[in-house]
Design an enzyme around this catalytic site. Structure first.
Site, PDB file in Angstrom:
ATOM      1  NE  ARG A  38      -4.299  -1.717   1.573  1.00  0.00           N
ATOM      2  CZ  ARG A  38      -5.263  -2.141   2.362  1.00  0.00           C
ATOM      3  NH1 ARG A  38      -5.145  -2.002   3.675  1.00  0.00           N
ATOM      4  NH2 ARG A  38      -6.341  -2.699   1.861  1.00  0.00           N
ATOM      5  CE  LYS A 200     -21.870 -16.711   6.022  1.00  0.00           C
ATOM      6  NZ  LYS A 200     -22.136 -15.848   7.179  1.00  0.00           N
ATOM      7  N   GLY A 353     -10.129  -9.378  -0.458  1.00  0.00           N
ATOM      8  CA  GLY A 353      -9.048  -9.665   0.479  1.00  0.00           C
ATOM      9  C   GLY A 353      -8.487 -11.067   0.387  1.00  0.00           C
ATOM     10  N   GLY A 376     -13.213  -3.887   0.404  1.00  0.00           N
ATOM     11  CA  GLY A 376     -14.599  -3.392   0.423  1.00  0.00           C
ATOM     12  C   GLY A 376     -14.882  -2.401  -0.692  1.00  0.00           C
TER      13      GLY A 376
HETATM   14  P1  ADP Z   1     -12.763 -12.453  -0.702  1.00  0.00           P
HETATM   15  O1  ADP Z   1     -12.139 -11.936   0.567  1.00  0.00           O
HETATM   16  O2  ADP Z   1     -11.717 -12.747  -1.755  1.00  0.00           O
HETATM   17  O3  ADP Z   1     -13.855 -11.579  -1.191  1.00  0.00           O
HETATM   18  P2  ADP Z   1     -14.544 -14.201   0.736  1.00  0.00           P
HETATM   19  O4  ADP Z   1     -14.258 -13.463   1.974  1.00  0.00           O
HETATM   20  O5  ADP Z   1     -15.881 -14.082   0.146  1.00  0.00           O
HETATM   21  O6  ADP Z   1     -13.422 -13.883  -0.377  1.00  0.00           O
HETATM   22  O7  ADP Z   1     -14.350 -15.771   0.982  1.00  0.00           O
HETATM   23  C1  ADP Z   1     -13.161 -16.339   1.405  1.00  0.00           C
HETATM   24  C2  ADP Z   1     -13.406 -17.501   2.315  1.00  0.00           C
HETATM   25  O8  ADP Z   1     -14.276 -18.458   1.712  1.00  0.00           O
HETATM   26  C3  ADP Z   1     -12.116 -18.254   2.606  1.00  0.00           C
HETATM   27  O9  ADP Z   1     -11.815 -18.108   3.976  1.00  0.00           O
HETATM   28  C4  ADP Z   1     -12.433 -19.698   2.234  1.00  0.00           C
HETATM   29  O10 ADP Z   1     -11.936 -20.640   3.156  1.00  0.00           O
HETATM   30  C5  ADP Z   1     -13.936 -19.704   2.244  1.00  0.00           C
HETATM   31  N1  ADP Z   1     -14.467 -20.827   1.430  1.00  0.00           N
HETATM   32  C6  ADP Z   1     -14.214 -21.101   0.145  1.00  0.00           C
HETATM   33  N2  ADP Z   1     -14.813 -22.245  -0.221  1.00  0.00           N
HETATM   34  C7  ADP Z   1     -15.466 -22.708   0.863  1.00  0.00           C
HETATM   35  C8  ADP Z   1     -16.257 -23.867   1.126  1.00  0.00           C
HETATM   36  N3  ADP Z   1     -16.493 -24.769   0.189  1.00  0.00           N
HETATM   37  N4  ADP Z   1     -16.764 -24.013   2.371  1.00  0.00           N
HETATM   38  C9  ADP Z   1     -16.518 -23.093   3.323  1.00  0.00           C
HETATM   39  N5  ADP Z   1     -15.787 -21.984   3.147  1.00  0.00           N
HETATM   40  C10 ADP Z   1     -15.255 -21.791   1.929  1.00  0.00           C
HETATM   41 MG    MG Z   2     -12.811 -12.055   2.597  1.00  0.00          MG
END
Ligand code: ADP
Ligand code: MG
Length: 396
Positions: A38, A200, A353, A376
Site C-alpha cells: 500500500r 457466502k 481480500g 470493500g
Molecule cells: P474475498 O475476501 O476474496 O472476497 P470471501 O471473503 O468471500 O473472499 O471468501 C473467502 C473464504 O471463503 C475463505 O476463507 C475460504 O476458506 C472460504 N471458502 C471457500 N470455499 C469454501 C467452502 N467450500 N466451504 C466453506 N468456506 C469456503
Molecule cells: Mg474475505
C-alpha cells in the site's frame, strides 16, 4: 470508461500545499511494516506532486484504534519510515493529527517537503465525519487529494471532509482503480469471464447480480456454490449453505439465462466429513453429495472446465477462492484457476481480500494485470455503487 473526476494532472499544484489522504493501512509486526504494497501504491502520486513543486501532507488510518487517543502500537511512524526508505525522500512525521502540533507542522511545510500526520482514527471525530474535523483538515492545505482507494467507500472526515472546503481531486491510484474496476462493465474485451467464489451468496449478491449484466460467462465456486445447488434441487449434505438465499440464487440462474450470461457451477467437488487441517478429501459428483459430507473445493473435472473457460477469455475478473484454500488439501482448485488466469494473455483483474491473499500465497501476483488494493471499496464498485470519496471530488 474514462474517469469522470479531476486528478492531480488537472490542477496547478506548483508552490501549493497539498493534503493527501492515502491508504497506509499496512500490516505491522513489532513496529515494522511486513507488507509495503500500500505504501508503494501511493508513490506515483507523491512523486508527481514532489516533482511539481507541491508541499505534501499525508494522512491515513492504520488498524482499528479505539478512537480515544493515541495508541503507540498503531502509530503511522513505521509507514512514514517505509516511504522514506522506498523513495529516498526526506519524510517528516508529526505525532499529532488535529491539534496545535499538527497545525504548526503543516504550516511549516515548504514546496517539496513531505510530512506524514499521525493515525487519523486516534479520534472518534474521524469516523463521524465531524464538520470541525473537516474544517481543520482543509485549513492545513490549498488542495485536497484523495488517493486512498481502500477507504474511498467510507464517508469519513479524512476521506470526504476537506473536499467541502478546498478543491479536491484524485490521485493516480484512485483513478486507476476506479477506471479498471468500472471498465469491466463499460467496455470489456470479450469474452469477459467473471469468477466468483468465497464463502457466502449473501455477501456477494450485488456483485453476482451486476456481473451477470456484463460478463459472457460467470463461474461460481467456493462455499456459495452449494446454495446454488440447493436452488437446482441437489442435496448438499453438511456443506456451507444459506437456506434464506435459495430462492434468490434460483432467480439469478434464470436471469442469467435471459441475459445471455452463461453460468458455470461445479460438476464435481472435493468433500470431507469435517472441516479441519486433518480432513480427508473425496471426489463426488455435484448431484450426489452424501448427507454426512461437506464441500471443501471444486473437483478435478470442474477444475478443467473452469480453466478452459478462463483460457478462452480476453478479460477475467476474479473475486473469491474456489475452495477452503487455507487448508492445503483444499487449495488445489483455487490454485489451478489462479494459474490458468496467470498463464493467459487476458486482462486479469483481481479484487477481494482473500483472493488477493491466495494469489500472493501462490506467488502469482506479478502475472496479473491489476490487483486491487481495496477489498470493500472494490466490491462496492463491482456492485455498481458510487464511492462517497470519489463523489466528493471535482468533476472533470
Ligand atoms: P474475498 O475476501 O476474496 O472476497 P470471501 O471473503 O468471500 O473472499 O471468501 C473467502 C473464504 O471463503 C475463505 O476463507 C475460504 O476458506 C472460504 N471458502 C471457500 N470455499 C469454501 C467452502 N467450500 N466451504 C466453506 N468456506 C469456503
Ligand atoms: Mg474475505
Amino acid at each position: 470508461m474514462a474517469f469522470t473526476k479531476k486528478t492531480v494532472r488537472d490542477i496547478d499544484v506548483d508552490g501549493k500545499k497539498v493534503l493527501m489522504r492515502v491508504d497506509f493501512n499496512v500490516p505491522l509486526k513489532d513496529g515494522v511494516v511486513t507488507d509495503d504494497t500500500r505504501v508503494r501504491a501511493a508513490i506515483p502520486t507523491i512523486q508527481y506532486l514532489k516533482e511539481h513543486n507541491a508541499g505534501i501532507i499525508l494522512m491515513s488510518h492504520l488498524g482499528r484504534p479505539k478512537g480515544d487517543g493515541a495508541e503507540p502500537a498503531l502509530t503511522l511512524k513505521p509507514a512514514a519510515d517505509k516511504l522514506a526508505e522506498l523513495t529516498g525522500y526526506d519524510v517528516k512525521f508529526v505525532a499529532d493529527t488535529y491539534g496545535d502540533e499538527a497545525a504548526e507542522a503543516c504550516a511549516a511545510v515548504k514546496p517539496g517537503d513531505i510530512l506524514v500526520l499521525e493515525n487519523v482514527r486516534f479520534l472518534k471525530a474521524e469516523k463521524k465525519n465531524d464538520p470541525e474535523v473537516a474544517k481543520k483538515f482543509a485549513s492545513y492545505a490549498d488542495i485536497f487529494v484523495l488517493d486512498a482507494f481502500g477507504t474511498a467507500h467510507r464517508a469519513q472526515g479524512s476521506v470526504v471532509g476537506a473536499a467541502e472546503f478546498i478543491p479536491a481531486v484524485a490521485g493516480f491510484l484512485l483513478e486507476k482503480e476506479v477506471d479498471t474496476l468500472t471498465g469491466i462493465f463499460a467496455d470489456p474485451e470479450r469474452p469477459f469471464v467473471a469468477v466468483v467464489g468465497g464463502s457466502k451468496v449473501s455477501s456477494k449478491i450485488g456483485v453476482l447480480e451486476n456481473l451477470i449484466e456484463s460478463a459472457n460467462t460467470l463461474i461460481i465456486g467456493g462455499g456459495m456454490a452449494y446454495t446454488f445447488f440447493l436452488a437446482k434441487g441437489y442435496s448438499v449434505g453438511k456443506s456451507l449453505q444459506e437456506p434464506d438465499w435459495i430462492e434468490r440464487a434460483g432467480e439469478m440462474l434464470k436471469k442469467a439465462e435471459e441475459k445471455g450470461c452463461q453460468i458455470l457451477l461445479p460438476v464435481d467437488n472435493i468433500v470431507a466429513d469435517h472441516f479441519g487441517e486433518d480432513a480427508e478429501g473425496v471426489v463426488v459428483a455435484s448431484d450426489s453429495i452424501p448427507d454426512d459430507m461437506m464441500g471443501m473445493d471444486i473437483g478435478p473435472e470442474t477444475e478443467k472446465l473452469y480453466c478452459d473457460a478462463v483460457k478462452a477469455a480476453k478479460t477475467v475478473f476474479w473475486n473469491g477462492p474456489m475452495g477452503v484454500f487455507e487448508i492445503e488439501q483444499f487449495a488445489h482448485g483455487t490454485q489451478a484457476v489462479a494459474e490458468a488466469i496467470a498463464d493467459s494473455d487476458c486482462t486479469s483483474i483481481i479484487g477481494g481480500g482473500d483472493s488477493v491473499a491466495a494469489i500472493n500465497k501462490f506467488g502469482l501476483a506479478d502475472k496479473m494485470s491489476w490487483i486491487s488494493t481495496g477489498g470493500g471499496a472494490s466490491m462496492e464498485l463491482v456492485e455498481g455503487k458510487a464511492l462517497p470519496g470519489v463523489e466528493a471530488l471535482l468533476d472533470a
